[in-house]
Design a protein around this motif. Structure first.
Motif, short mmCIF file in Angstrom:
data_model
loop_
_atom_site.label_atom_id
_atom_site.label_comp_id
_atom_site.label_asym_id
_atom_site.label_seq_id
_atom_site.Cartn_x
_atom_site.Cartn_y
_atom_site.Cartn_z
N LYS A 134 0.83 -1.20 0.00
CA LYS A 134 0.00 0.00 0.00
C LYS A 134 0.87 1.25 0.00
O LYS A 134 0.67 2.18 0.78
N LYS A 135 1.90 1.23 -0.87
CA LYS A 135 2.82 2.36 -1.12
C LYS A 135 3.77 2.64 0.04
O LYS A 135 4.45 3.67 0.05
N LYS A 136 3.86 1.74 1.00
CA LYS A 136 4.73 1.95 2.16
C LYS A 136 5.84 0.89 2.17
O LYS A 136 5.57 -0.31 2.05
N ALA A 137 7.09 1.33 2.28
CA ALA A 137 8.22 0.40 2.27
C ALA A 137 8.14 -0.56 3.44
O ALA A 137 7.93 -0.15 4.59
N GLU A 138 8.30 -1.86 3.16
CA GLU A 138 8.19 -2.87 4.20
C GLU A 138 9.38 -3.83 4.25
O GLU A 138 9.61 -4.48 5.26
N GLY A 139 10.12 -3.95 3.16
CA GLY A 139 11.23 -4.90 3.16
C GLY A 139 11.97 -4.90 1.84
O GLY A 139 11.62 -4.17 0.91
N VAL A 140 13.01 -5.73 1.78
CA VAL A 140 13.85 -5.81 0.58
C VAL A 140 14.14 -7.28 0.28
O VAL A 140 14.49 -8.06 1.17
N PHE A 141 13.99 -7.65 -0.98
CA PHE A 141 14.43 -8.96 -1.46
C PHE A 141 15.84 -8.80 -2.02
O PHE A 141 16.09 -7.91 -2.83
N TYR A 142 16.75 -9.67 -1.61
CA TYR A 142 18.10 -9.65 -2.17
C TYR A 142 18.28 -10.86 -3.06
O TYR A 142 18.31 -12.00 -2.58
N VAL A 143 18.34 -10.61 -4.36
CA VAL A 143 18.48 -11.69 -5.34
C VAL A 143 19.98 -11.90 -5.58
O VAL A 143 20.66 -11.00 -6.07
N PRO A 144 20.50 -13.06 -5.22
CA PRO A 144 21.95 -13.28 -5.34
C PRO A 144 22.38 -13.41 -6.79
O PRO A 144 21.58 -13.74 -7.67
N ALA A 145 23.64 -13.13 -7.04
CA ALA A 145 24.19 -13.30 -8.39
C ALA A 145 24.18 -14.78 -8.75
O ALA A 145 24.54 -15.64 -7.93
N ALA A 146 23.76 -15.07 -9.96
CA ALA A 146 23.66 -16.46 -10.41
C ALA A 146 25.04 -17.03 -10.70
O ALA A 146 25.97 -16.31 -11.08
N ALA A 147 25.17 -18.32 -10.52
CA ALA A 147 26.40 -19.00 -10.91
C ALA A 147 26.52 -18.97 -12.43
O ALA A 147 25.53 -18.80 -13.15
N GLU A 151 20.69 -20.46 -15.33
CA GLU A 151 19.56 -19.60 -15.69
C GLU A 151 18.30 -19.98 -14.91
O GLU A 151 17.20 -19.54 -15.27
N SER A 152 18.44 -20.74 -13.86
CA SER A 152 17.27 -21.16 -13.09
C SER A 152 16.81 -20.04 -12.17
O SER A 152 17.59 -19.17 -11.75
N PHE A 153 15.53 -20.05 -11.84
CA PHE A 153 14.96 -19.09 -10.91
C PHE A 153 15.07 -19.64 -9.49
O PHE A 153 14.94 -20.85 -9.26
N GLY A 154 15.31 -18.75 -8.54
CA GLY A 154 15.37 -19.14 -7.14
C GLY A 154 14.38 -18.33 -6.33
O GLY A 154 13.77 -17.37 -6.83
N TYR A 155 14.20 -18.70 -5.08
CA TYR A 155 13.24 -18.03 -4.21
C TYR A 155 13.92 -17.03 -3.28
O TYR A 155 14.96 -17.32 -2.68
N CYS A 156 13.31 -15.87 -3.14
CA CYS A 156 13.70 -14.87 -2.14
C CYS A 156 12.42 -14.47 -1.41
O CYS A 156 11.38 -14.30 -2.03
N ALA A 157 12.50 -14.34 -0.10
CA ALA A 157 11.28 -14.09 0.67
C ALA A 157 11.47 -12.97 1.69
O ALA A 157 12.56 -12.78 2.23
N VAL A 158 10.41 -12.24 1.93
CA VAL A 158 10.32 -11.31 3.05
C VAL A 158 9.14 -11.77 3.89
O VAL A 158 8.01 -11.84 3.40
N ASP A 159 9.41 -12.10 5.14
CA ASP A 159 8.39 -12.69 5.99
C ASP A 159 7.78 -11.66 6.92
O ASP A 159 8.26 -10.53 7.05
N SER A 160 6.72 -12.08 7.61
CA SER A 160 6.07 -11.29 8.65
C SER A 160 5.61 -9.93 8.15
O SER A 160 5.82 -8.91 8.79
N ILE A 161 4.98 -9.92 6.99
CA ILE A 161 4.38 -8.71 6.45
C ILE A 161 2.90 -8.72 6.81
O ILE A 161 2.17 -9.64 6.43
N TYR A 162 2.46 -7.72 7.54
CA TYR A 162 1.06 -7.67 7.95
C TYR A 162 0.20 -7.14 6.80
O TYR A 162 0.47 -6.08 6.25
N LEU A 163 -0.82 -7.91 6.45
CA LEU A 163 -1.78 -7.49 5.43
C LEU A 163 -3.17 -7.47 6.04
O LEU A 163 -3.56 -8.40 6.76
N ALA A 164 -3.90 -6.43 5.75
CA ALA A 164 -5.30 -6.36 6.18
C ALA A 164 -6.13 -7.26 5.28
O ALA A 164 -5.73 -7.60 4.16
N SER A 165 -7.30 -7.66 5.73
CA SER A 165 -8.16 -8.48 4.89
C SER A 165 -8.66 -7.65 3.72
O SER A 165 -8.85 -6.44 3.82
#
Length: 535
Positions: A134-147, A151-165
């Motif tokens: 909702k336009k408010k900064a909450e976190g950052v995903f850090y995508v590591p440099a690939a070997a 060319e495979s995709f990997g997962y990056c997560a930011v946890d504990s983000i509160y969302l209203a219903s």
């Protein structure tokens, strides 16, 4: 003690954070080479004259429920990206983002609760992707440099983000680098474990003074229960803390200043630094905690803190640096004459000795200093971070020279950063520091709880510089209790005439923080000089 009360209490919510695919968190302070001058505002006659016993908070409901939503990247609204369909991917394709690119999606949350936001992404050289809710900064995903050739995709997560219903707008902005995004997952997450707040009370320096032991004992005891109010000040003034006092009726518990000018040969800078030291000594005598950062002007130019300003590889090349750190001036001179040490190595030690002289003045008064040398080395901004290995060596050299050679036992050691490659080791620091400049009153709970996992340590974590204080109700909701939250100096706290600036922190938010039971202010600190012995 001046007690604080709360109108409406919110049960402390515990949050779980998993941050995958990340190696460092590179938010950094707005330190500049030139210190700003601000007029110190006039102090009120009573420390509690304008303090309030109440503050306002919002209640947040949490209804736990299983949830999983998948959003294909190409199905959102995007700019600064190209839709592609080559190689392996999910759905109809993926998005290739340039730096500055943005993706917007809407997720419909079933219930108000904490969620984990996951991106399936890849990057050739590494990328940072900011998450806005909702336009408010909450976190950052850090995508590591690939070997190479991966060319495979990997997962990056930011946890504990509160969302209203209901509908929640999610914005993903590529802040640094380039990356490809395949899809987004949003799922319910668990509460964070209180284990991150269970830390030891021992000091990094085995010869720490009784006063230092007492401060560490106190900090460990309040960690996870309260957060210390703190403020950075413009050198040689109390402008920022005086402005906050006039607005809230309370002083922060911690006064933080800067030792950068200590290595400069200038009458003007020397006078300003001396003024600051006297203010800091007085602050300690009045029951406050003293803190100093050291952004180190390069020993060769004395003009720059920038990356590339000093050749650390050569200066830190001796294999016996731990022994060099303990050498006297005559011994060092002999080592240079015989070609065992370079002039650059001596320059480093000479600067550290100048810092020792200042910190020794606090030791003479039995005052503890929360000391943060060469901060944010992993940010890529400063010469002391040009090499991870050299950064570790330099931090350890500072530690050994101050603790083992100069016998300074009054220091609580702060290492600021988030890359395990730069971390000097648990025996060299007491507290982990972070700089948070996101123009958001979010608690950044995911960042707080991920640091221990990234560094594999269990130490208190503090925000040594913030542009915006976290909102009190969000701290309670997220259970995100940084050991302290320090407002940055200058424009983040005051106008040029020394009056309070509300550009980043509103008057109401400051009052809510400083007059809440969560924030500890100077008047609420115990007698820390005798805390170790329980007097």
């Amino acid at each position: 003690m001046f007690m604080k009360k709360i109108k409406s209490a919110v049960g402390a919510m515990m949050i779980a954070v998993i941050l995958t695919g990340c190696s460092k968190i590179a938010d950094y302070s707005g330190f500049s080479d030139t210190s700003s001058d601000y007029s110190a505002s006039e102090e009120s006659s009573s420390e509690h004259s304008q303090a309030s016993d109440t503050f306002n908070v919002s209640d947040y409901t949490v209804v736990k429920q299983k949830f999983l939503s998948k959003l294909n990247a190409e199905g959102g609204v995007y700019e600064g990206a190209t839709a592609r369909s080559d190689g392996d991917f999910d759905g109809k394709g993926f998005l290739a983002f340039k730096e500055g690119g943005r993706l917007t999606h809407i997720v419909n949350a079933n219930t108000p609760q904490f969620y984990r936001v996951i991106i399936s992404a890849r990057s050739e050289k590494g990328a940072a992707v900011k998450l806005y809710v909702k336009k408010k900064a909450e976190g950052v995903f850090y995508v590591p440099a690939a070997a190479e050739n991966d060319e495979s995709f990997g997962y990056c997560a930011v946890d504990s983000i509160y969302l209203a219903s209901g509908p929640n707008t999610l914005d993903f902005v590529v802040d640094n680098g380039t990356c490809d995004v395949d899809y987004i997952l949003v799922e319910n997450s668990d509460a964070v474990s209180g284990d991150i707040y269970r830390t030891g009370t021992s000091c990094a320096n085995p010869s720490a003074s009784l006063e230092t032991v007492g401060v560490m004992k106190y900090l460990s005891e309040i960690y996870g229960k309260n957060t210390l109010a703190a403020a950075n000040v413009s050198l040689g003034t109390n402008a920022e803390i005086d402005a906050v006092y006039k607005a809230t009726g309370r002083y922060p518990a911690i006064r933080t200043s800067e030792l950068a000018d200590a290595v400069l040969d200038s009458d003007n800078t020397a006078e300003r630094l001396e003024d600051d030291i006297l203010l800091a000594l007085d602050w300690g005598k009045n029951g406050g905690l003293v803190s100093y950062k050291w952004h180190w002007y390069s020993p060769n130019t004395r003009r720059s803190i920038d990356s590339g300003a000093f050749d650390m590889e050569e200066a830190l090349s001796p294999k016996n640096l731990d022994e060099v750190a303990l050498m006297t001036a005559d011994e060092l001179k002999l080592m240079v004459e015989n070609g065992f040490l370079s002039a650059n190595t001596i320059s480093l030690l000479n600067d550290i000795d100048k810092i020792a002289e200042i910190l020794g003045r606090f030791a003479a008064e039995k005052q503890v200093v929360l000391f943060e040398p060469i901060p944010n080395g992993d940010s890529g901004l400063y010469w002391w971070g040009d090499s991870a290995g050299c950064h570790q060596k330099l931090y350890r050299l500072i530690f050994d020279r101050l603790c083992r050679f100069h016998k300074l036992s009054n220091l609580v050691w702060i290492w600021s950063g988030s890359s395990a490659d730069y971390y000097p080791g648990a025996r060299y620091c007491d507290i982990i520091g972070q700089s948070v400049f996101e123009n958001s009153n979010s608690t950044f709970a995911a960042r707080l709880s991920s640091i221990s996992e990234i560094l594999s340590v269990n130490k208190p974590i503090c925000a040594t510089s913030r542009d915006v204080l976290p909102a009190v109700d969000l701290i309670k909701r997220d259970n995100a209790l940084w050991l302290w939250n320090a407002i940055e100096r200058g424009k983040f706290a005051v106008n040029e005439n020394g009056s309070l600036s509300t550009e980043f922190n509103s008057l109401s938010s400051l009052n809510n923080a400083y007059n809440s039971p969560l924030f500890i202010t100077r008047d609420e600190l115990p007698d820390l000089k005798n805390y170790a012995v329980g007097e």
